[in-house]
Design a protein around this motif. Sequence first.
Motif, mmCIF file in Angstrom:
data_model
loop_
_atom_site.group_PDB
_atom_site.id
_atom_site.type_symbol
_atom_site.label_atom_id
_atom_site.label_comp_id
_atom_site.label_asym_id
_atom_site.label_seq_id
_atom_site.Cartn_x
_atom_site.Cartn_y
_atom_site.Cartn_z
ATOM 1 N N THR A 51 0.854 -1.192 0.000
ATOM 2 C CA THR A 51 0.000 0.000 0.000
ATOM 3 C C THR A 51 0.884 1.235 0.000
ATOM 4 O O THR A 51 1.798 1.345 0.824
ATOM 5 C CB THR A 51 -0.932 0.011 1.222
ATOM 6 O OG1 THR A 51 -1.753 -1.160 1.209
ATOM 7 C CG2 THR A 51 -1.822 1.244 1.203
ATOM 8 N N TYR A 52 0.562 2.149 -0.938
ATOM 9 C CA TYR A 52 1.301 3.409 -1.010
ATOM 10 C C TYR A 52 0.295 4.545 -0.965
ATOM 11 O O TYR A 52 -0.720 4.533 -1.673
ATOM 12 C CB TYR A 52 2.127 3.497 -2.291
ATOM 13 C CG TYR A 52 2.825 4.832 -2.449
ATOM 14 C CD1 TYR A 52 4.025 5.079 -1.807
ATOM 15 C CD2 TYR A 52 2.263 5.842 -3.237
ATOM 16 C CE1 TYR A 52 4.666 6.305 -1.940
ATOM 17 C CE2 TYR A 52 2.896 7.069 -3.373
ATOM 18 C CZ TYR A 52 4.096 7.301 -2.729
ATOM 19 O OH TYR A 52 4.705 8.520 -2.844
ATOM 20 N N ASN A 54 -5.230 9.440 -0.888
ATOM 21 C CA ASN A 54 -4.687 9.444 -2.248
ATOM 22 C C ASN A 54 -3.579 8.398 -2.418
ATOM 23 O O ASN A 54 -2.392 8.700 -2.441
ATOM 24 C CB ASN A 54 -4.139 10.829 -2.617
ATOM 25 C CG ASN A 54 -5.203 11.904 -2.537
ATOM 26 O OD1 ASN A 54 -6.371 11.650 -2.850
ATOM 27 N ND2 ASN A 54 -4.820 13.096 -2.111
ATOM 28 N N GLY A 55 -4.010 7.155 -2.525
ATOM 29 C CA GLY A 55 -3.018 6.098 -2.651
ATOM 30 C C GLY A 55 -3.497 4.928 -3.479
ATOM 31 O O GLY A 55 -4.594 4.934 -4.063
ATOM 32 N N ASN A 56 -2.683 3.888 -3.511
ATOM 33 C CA ASN A 56 -2.976 2.681 -4.270
ATOM 34 C C ASN A 56 -2.580 1.464 -3.434
ATOM 35 O O ASN A 56 -1.614 1.515 -2.646
ATOM 36 C CB ASN A 56 -2.198 2.655 -5.585
ATOM 37 C CG ASN A 56 -2.574 3.816 -6.503
ATOM 38 O OD1 ASN A 56 -3.521 3.718 -7.277
ATOM 39 N ND2 ASN A 56 -1.828 4.909 -6.423
ATOM 40 N N THR A 57 -3.322 0.379 -3.669
ATOM 41 C CA THR A 57 -3.028 -0.890 -3.006
ATOM 42 C C THR A 57 -2.844 -1.959 -4.079
ATOM 43 O O THR A 57 -3.697 -2.128 -4.956
ATOM 44 C CB THR A 57 -4.158 -1.301 -2.051
ATOM 45 O OG1 THR A 57 -4.291 -0.315 -1.025
ATOM 46 C CG2 THR A 57 -3.856 -2.642 -1.401
ATOM 47 N N TYR A 58 -1.725 -2.665 -4.000
ATOM 48 C CA TYR A 58 -1.410 -3.737 -4.947
ATOM 49 C C TYR A 58 -1.336 -5.051 -4.170
ATOM 50 O O TYR A 58 -0.648 -5.146 -3.152
ATOM 51 C CB TYR A 58 -0.081 -3.470 -5.649
ATOM 52 C CG TYR A 58 -0.020 -2.117 -6.330
ATOM 53 C CD1 TYR A 58 -0.460 -1.947 -7.627
ATOM 54 C CD2 TYR A 58 0.494 -1.015 -5.644
ATOM 55 C CE1 TYR A 58 -0.403 -0.713 -8.252
ATOM 56 C CE2 TYR A 58 0.554 0.240 -6.257
ATOM 57 C CZ TYR A 58 0.107 0.370 -7.556
ATOM 58 O OH TYR A 58 0.163 1.604 -8.165
ATOM 59 N N HIS A 73 -5.442 -4.322 -8.169
ATOM 60 C CA HIS A 73 -5.048 -2.925 -8.007
ATOM 61 C C HIS A 73 -6.256 -2.135 -7.528
ATOM 62 O O HIS A 73 -7.318 -2.184 -8.152
ATOM 63 C CB HIS A 73 -4.517 -2.358 -9.329
ATOM 64 C CG HIS A 73 -4.226 -0.885 -9.245
ATOM 65 N ND1 HIS A 73 -4.413 -0.034 -10.308
ATOM 66 C CD2 HIS A 73 -3.766 -0.111 -8.219
ATOM 67 C CE1 HIS A 73 -4.091 1.197 -9.957
ATOM 68 N NE2 HIS A 73 -3.695 1.168 -8.686
ATOM 69 N N GLN A 74 -6.084 -1.446 -6.420
ATOM 70 C CA GLN A 74 -7.177 -0.662 -5.849
ATOM 71 C C GLN A 74 -6.685 0.762 -5.608
ATOM 72 O O GLN A 74 -5.690 0.972 -4.915
ATOM 73 C CB GLN A 74 -7.670 -1.287 -4.536
ATOM 74 C CG GLN A 74 -8.782 -0.500 -3.871
ATOM 75 C CD GLN A 74 -9.198 -1.102 -2.537
ATOM 76 O OE1 GLN A 74 -8.663 -2.113 -2.127
ATOM 77 N NE2 GLN A 74 -10.153 -0.475 -1.869
ATOM 78 N N LYS A 75 -7.394 1.715 -6.185
ATOM 79 C CA LYS A 75 -7.051 3.124 -6.000
ATOM 80 C C LYS A 75 -8.048 3.752 -5.031
ATOM 81 O O LYS A 75 -9.257 3.474 -5.121
ATOM 82 C CB LYS A 75 -7.081 3.854 -7.349
ATOM 83 C CG LYS A 75 -6.581 5.286 -7.279
ATOM 84 C CD LYS A 75 -6.532 5.900 -8.668
ATOM 85 C CE LYS A 75 -5.984 7.323 -8.613
ATOM 86 N NZ LYS A 75 -5.937 7.944 -9.969
ATOM 87 N N GLU A 105 -9.090 7.335 -2.437
ATOM 88 C CA GLU A 105 -8.865 8.705 -1.981
ATOM 89 C C GLU A 105 -8.699 8.753 -0.464
ATOM 90 O O GLU A 105 -7.978 9.595 0.062
ATOM 91 C CB GLU A 105 -10.038 9.600 -2.403
ATOM 92 C CG GLU A 105 -10.155 9.789 -3.902
ATOM 93 C CD GLU A 105 -11.274 10.744 -4.263
ATOM 94 O OE1 GLU A 105 -11.964 11.217 -3.330
ATOM 95 O OE2 GLU A 105 -11.457 11.003 -5.468
ATOM 96 N N GLN A 156 -8.520 5.814 2.892
ATOM 97 C CA GLN A 156 -8.591 4.426 3.365
ATOM 98 C C GLN A 156 -8.152 4.379 4.826
ATOM 99 O O GLN A 156 -7.184 5.042 5.214
ATOM 100 C CB GLN A 156 -7.697 3.513 2.522
ATOM 101 C CG GLN A 156 -7.825 2.033 2.876
ATOM 102 C CD GLN A 156 -6.918 1.167 2.020
ATOM 103 O OE1 GLN A 156 -5.832 1.595 1.644
ATOM 104 N NE2 GLN A 156 -7.357 -0.045 1.708
#
Length: 484
Positions: A189-190, A211-215, A236-238, A240, A242
Amino acid sequence: MKTLHRFILKSYIGPLVMTFFITMFVLLMQFLWRYIDDLVGKGLEWDVIAELLLYASAGLVPMALPLATLLASLMTMGNLGENNELLAMKSAGISLPRILSPLIVLTIAISIGAFFFSNNVLPYTNLKISTLLYSVKQQKPELIIKEGVFTNLIEGYSIKVSERDQKTGLLRRILIYEHKNENTNTTVTYADSGYMQPTADQKFLVATLFNGNTYKEVRDKSKNLYQQKQKLPAQHQKFEKQVLIFELKGFKLERADENFFKDSYQTQNIKQLQKVEDSLKQAFNTQIKLFSQNIIRNSIFRNPYWLNRDSTKKVKIKLDVDSLYNTLKPEEKIRAIERAIDNARSTKSYISSSKDEFYYKQKYIARHKIEWNRKFTLSFACFVFFFIGAPLGAIIRKGGLGTPVVISVIFFIFYYIINLTGEKFARELIWDPNLGMWVSSFILLPLGIFLSYKATTDSVIMNADFYIDKIKKVLNILKFFLKA
C-alpha cells in the motif's frame, strides 16, 4: 530518659535520616543509569516506574544504611567536638562511653531491624524487582514512526514514512508492506499522505491514508510455488481515503510469572536457604558416592560382581600382569593395548565432565551460603561503622558535610572493596563463603576498637594541629643545627 540522652539522640537522628536519604538518592541514580537502556523508549506508565524505583530502593538499603550510620555518627560527634559541647560533658565528669550509651542502644536496635529487613523484606523485594525487570526487558520498544526508516515493530507489517510534519503530525509518502500470511510481501500500500494514531487503550493503531494505491498478488493454492512464479495475477485498488487498523501486540507491559524466580537464592530467607542448602549438599554427596562407584566399577575393575565380594576374605590368587601379557599373541597384545587406551580415554573424559559438574554444583551451594551470611553482615556492618564513626568524630572534632563526608567515603570504599573481593573469592570457591562474607567486618572491627580506645583516652592521633606542631619543632631543631 535523661536530658543529656535526649540531646544526644536528637543530635544524631537528624543527620542519620538526612545522610540515609542522600545515600539512597545517589545509589538510586546509579541504578537508573545502569538500567537506562532497558527503560527508555518502552512507553512505561508512571506507576510501573514508581513500583520499580520502590523495589530498587529497598534493595539498596544494605549499602545505604551502613554508610549512613558511619557518616551520621561521624558528623554528630564531630559537631559536638567542634562546638566544645563534648568538652563540656567530659569536664562535668561524663565519660565518652556514657555519652555514647544512648547511641549504642539505638545502633543495636537499628542492627536488629536491619537483620529482620534482610531476612523478611529483602527476599520479597528481590522477587518483585527480578520479575518486573524481566518483564520490562521483554517488552517491545514504544512504537515510533521514524522518517526514512522501515518500522517492523507491528507484527506482519513493515512501514516506511518519508516525511513527518512535527506540528500537525501529517505523514507523507507512506509505504506499507504486508507479509503476515506467508512471510512474503504479497500486499503493498502506497499513500501520498495520512495520519497514524494509536487508540486510547493502546491496543490498535489507526492509519488514515489519503490518495493512494493498493497492490495485491493473488496466489492459487492449488498450484505449487514454481507454477505460481510463472504468472501471478494482481489486484489494483485506487483510493482517496482508506482506514487501516493494526493490532498492537507486545507493547503493553505483560508481567512474568513470579514462580520462575522463587527458586533463586536471592528471594529466600534464612530458613529457606538452610533447607535448600541441606538438600543440595545431600544430593551432591550422593552424586560423589555414585561417581566413585562408577570409576571403580567401570575403570579399575571390569568384573561386575566385585562389589558383591566379601571384603573380609583375603584374595588368595596372585596374578603377575607382565607374565600374563607376555603369554599373549602379538595381535592379542595390540588389542589389549588398544582396549586399555580406549578405557583410559573414556575414564578421563568421564572424570573431566564430572569435575566441571561438581565445580558448578559447589558454586551453587556456595551462593546459598553467601546469601545466608549476607543476612547477618548488614546488621554487623552498621554496628562496626558506628564504632568507627563516633570515636573518629570525637577525635577529629570536625562537623558538617566536609571532612566527615571525605573520611566516610574513604572508609566505605575500603570496606566495599574488601567485601566485594571476599564475596568474589567465595563465589569462585577460593575462600570459604563464611570467611569471604565476614572478612571485611573482621578487618574493620579492630580499627573500631582501636579508635574507641583512643577517643576514650583523649588521644590526638587524628588531630592535624598535633602533627603540625611536631613538624614545626623538627624544623626549628634543623634550623638550630644549620645555624650552628
